[in-house]
Design a protein around this motif. Structure first.
Motif, PDB file in Angstrom:
ATOM      1  N   UNK A   1       0.838  -1.200   0.000  1.00 54.92           N
ATOM      2  CA  UNK A   1       0.000   0.000   0.000  1.00 54.92           C
ATOM      3  C   UNK A   1       0.878   1.256   0.000  1.00 54.92           C
ATOM      4  N   UNK A   2       0.843   1.989  -1.096  1.00 56.01           N
ATOM      5  CA  UNK A   2       1.673   3.189  -1.217  1.00 56.01           C
ATOM      6  C   UNK A   2       1.401   4.190  -0.106  1.00 56.01           C
ATOM      7  N   UNK A   3       0.142   4.375   0.242  1.00 51.96           N
ATOM      8  CA  UNK A   3      -0.230   5.367   1.253  1.00 51.96           C
ATOM      9  C   UNK A   3       0.377   5.019   2.609  1.00 51.96           C
ATOM     10  N   UNK A   4       0.420   3.732   2.931  1.00 53.48           N
ATOM     11  CA  UNK A   4       0.993   3.310   4.210  1.00 53.48           C
ATOM     12  C   UNK A   4       2.487   3.609   4.237  1.00 53.48           C
ATOM     13  N   UNK A   5       3.184   3.316   3.142  1.00 56.73           N
ATOM     14  CA  UNK A   5       4.619   3.592   3.089  1.00 56.73           C
ATOM     15  C   UNK A   5       4.859   5.089   3.248  1.00 56.73           C
ATOM     16  N   UNK A   6       4.098   5.891   2.541  1.00 62.39           N
ATOM     17  CA  UNK A   6       4.307   7.339   2.553  1.00 62.39           C
ATOM     18  C   UNK A   6       4.080   7.961   3.928  1.00 62.39           C
ATOM     19  N   UNK A   7       3.222   7.363   4.729  1.00 63.38           N
ATOM     20  CA  UNK A   7       2.933   7.968   6.025  1.00 63.38           C
ATOM     21  C   UNK A   7       3.636   7.278   7.191  1.00 63.38           C
ATOM     22  N   UNK A   8       4.543   6.354   6.899  1.00 58.63           N
ATOM     23  CA  UNK A   8       5.279   5.662   7.958  1.00 58.63           C
ATOM     24  C   UNK A   8       6.661   6.276   8.121  1.00 58.63           C
ATOM     25  N   UNK A   9       6.931   6.947   9.240  1.00 58.11           N
ATOM     26  CA  UNK A   9       8.230   7.609   9.414  1.00 58.11           C
ATOM     27  C   UNK A   9       9.352   6.607   9.676  1.00 58.11           C
ATOM     28  N   UNK A  10      10.534   6.968   9.250  1.00 55.54           N
ATOM     29  CA  UNK A  10      11.747   6.184   9.500  1.00 55.54           C
ATOM     30  C   UNK A  10      12.599   6.966  10.493  1.00 55.54           C
TER      31      UNK A  10
END
Length: 288
Positions: A111-120
């Protein structure tokens, strides 16, 4: 028998003691703040060290450096449900190295949206801000790749594309970069560093910090070296310089994986040389 009376403090004596304590606190506070900042700067340096090691591991596996992706608006490229690597990945270098900083699950998240909103966490400097997600949709970053100098024509349409000496180049626009491309020497060439960001923009969208670490080619994930690094207080919302919240300078990781604190008053020509991998001017920029 005459009783003894214990003598208490007078108001004046209490005020004097309070004043002395206040003076001592005032003297100690700057020292405490300096110790805390030194610890935060060290943590920031360790983040860049981790990023440098990840880029080395990436290059060892694929025989090229990660790149800056294609466009900030481009979608993630996959093949058979598996994300593509450079030079066939539209998302940028901070996304591409995720498997090499123990973030493989995030890298493969469908899910692109999940990756984009998950901070590293490793992408943030503690002197600036904690891991931050803007608007609930974009996990941002405090580090950017060296895109070289912003000198060739085309205005804002290409921002150099990494063709002017950058180590992180624009995917599909510039030739791929390997260790052999860094002819000025890996210890003399900047790989990445802290990006300038005004304190007012730490927790809000700005032109230079709105797409997040998954972005393709954009000043969210790459910066240029034709101007000296600045203090965050001097940065503006559309800044393309490197910079930091640290007093006096900025942390940068070099292609050889070493991390150095570069003073903001370094000679501009020396600084530009360190931002170009193949200009024939291998100069020592290190300033601890």
């Amino acid at each position: 028998m005459t009783g003894s009376r214990s003598r208490g403090f007078t108001l004046v004596e209490l005020l004097v003691v309070i004043a002395i304590i206040g003076i001592l606190i005032g003297m100690l506070l700057p020292a405490v703040q300096q110790v805390r900042e030194a610890a935060r700067r060290t943590a920031c340096s360790n983040n860049l060290k981790q990023i440098g090691i990840a880029v080395h591991d990436y290059e060892s596996s694929l025989q090229l450096f990660p790149d800056g992706g294609k466009n900030w608006w481009s979608g993630r490229r996959k093949q058979g449900g598996v994300p593509r690597m450079a030079p066939d990945q539209n998302w940028g270098w901070l996304y591409q190295i995720l498997p090499f900083i123990e973030q493989n699950n995030l890298y493969e998240e469908p899910n692109n949206a999940i990756v984009r909103r998950t901070p590293v966490p490793a992408y943030f400097c503690a002197s600036r801000r904690p891991p931050t997600v803007l608007g609930g949709s974009r996990a941002v970053n405090d580090y950017a790749g060296n895109a070289g100098l912003r000198l060739n024509g085309g205005g804002l349409s290409n921002w150099g594309d990494g063709k002017n000496g950058g180590v992180i180049v624009r995917g599909g626009f510039a030739p791929k970069v390997t260790f052999g491309s860094v002819t000025d020497g890996s210890s003399n060439t900047v790989l990445a560093g802290e990006k300038a960001l005004n304190p007012m923009d730490y927790d809000r969208f700005s032109t230079a910090d709105n797409e997040g670490y998954t972005s393709g080619w954009d000043w969210d994930i790459v910066r240029w070296g034709d101007l000296l690094p600045c203090s965050d207080r001097e940065a503006y919302s559309a800044d393309y310089r490197f910079g930091s919240a640290h007093p006096g300078g900025v942390n940068m990781v070099f292609v050889d994986g070493s991390v150095h604190f570069i003073r903001r008053n370094v000679d501009l020509d020396v600084y530009k040389n360190a931002m170009q991998r193949d200009d024939g001017n291998a100069t020592n920029i290190f300033e601890e």
